[in-house]
Design an enzyme around this catalytic site. Structure first.
Site, PDB file in Angstrom:
ATOM      1  N   LYS A  94      55.802  -7.361  18.817  1.00 16.47           N
ATOM      2  CA  LYS A  94      57.285  -7.027  19.969  1.00 16.47           C
ATOM      3  C   LYS A  94      56.185  -8.294  21.216  1.00 16.47           C
ATOM      4  O   LYS A  94      55.701  -8.542  20.783  1.00 16.47           O
ATOM      5  CB  LYS A  94      56.430  -5.799  20.217  1.00 16.47           C
ATOM      6  N   SER A  97      64.453  -6.101  16.150  1.00 17.88           N
ATOM      7  CA  SER A  97      63.604  -5.950  17.079  1.00 17.88           C
ATOM      8  C   SER A  97      63.238  -6.728  18.215  1.00 17.88           C
ATOM      9  O   SER A  97      63.569  -6.737  18.869  1.00 17.88           O
ATOM     10  CB  SER A  97      63.251  -4.515  17.066  1.00 17.88           C
TER      11      SER A  97
END
Length: 186
Positions: free
Chosen positions: A93, A50
């Site tokens: 993230k 990701s």
């Protein structure tokens, strides 16, 4: 005979002291590593793609647990945090939306507070697509996106959309594995 016993006892004491010194060193090292791991650094293994190409699946990184002790996360910081939908899991993230901002994604481009120009997303793996939002980021919360937007479970898809500051564990600072890619996390 007496001298022989004294010599043996002296050797036993000497060996015992030496063993104790090694044991002490091991104890000190274990305590030091535990303290560093609990209060200064977080060690993370990247489980998915990701965040590609910034951080690759299987990379190992260190995060600074003290990074936000006296400051707040900034836009584009890469942070390690407790996943809002299951706090037993940790995620990594990039911070995109800050407290009080409105985030909207139009044709894959991120716009903050209705700006005419999108955020620079040159760190993204490929040109993202899709429309999402608008999202109004609450106070003390952050909107997170992965750099591999087409393959990232992030704020766009979570039930609990935002990450509270109190759930941020640290700021990613150093990739230490694989050895040929040791570098600061940007």
């Amino acid at each position: 005979m007496k001298k022989e016993n004294e010599t043996r006892n002296g050797q036993k004491n000497s060996i015992g002291r030496e063993i104790w010194e090694y044991v002490r060193i091991v104890i000190v090292v274990v305590v030091a590593v535990t303290l560093v791991n609990q209060f200064l650094l977080i060690n993370a293994v990247i489980p998915s793609g990701s965040m590609e190409n910034t951080i690759m699946e299987g990379d190992r990184i260190f995060g600074n647990r003290l990074a936000y002790l006296n400051s707040d996360p900034e836009r584009f910081d890469i942070v390690i945090f407790r996943y809002p939908d299951d706090e037993t899991k940790t995620y990594i993230k990039r911070v995109i939306g800050l407290p009080g901002e409105t985030v909207e994604i139009i044709d894959g481009k991120v716009y903050i507070d209705g700006a005419q120009e999108p955020l620079d997303d040159s760190f993204c793996r490929e040109t993202p697509t899709g429309n999402f939002g608008p999202y109004q980021v609450p106070e003390n919360c952050y909107f997170m996106l992965g750099d591999n937007r087409e393959n990232s479970s992030d704020s766009r898809y979570w039930v609990n959309t935002y990450v509270e500051k109190s759930e941020i564990i640290g700021k990613a600072v150093l990739r230490y594995w694989p050895l040929n890619k040791i570098s600061l996390v940007q």
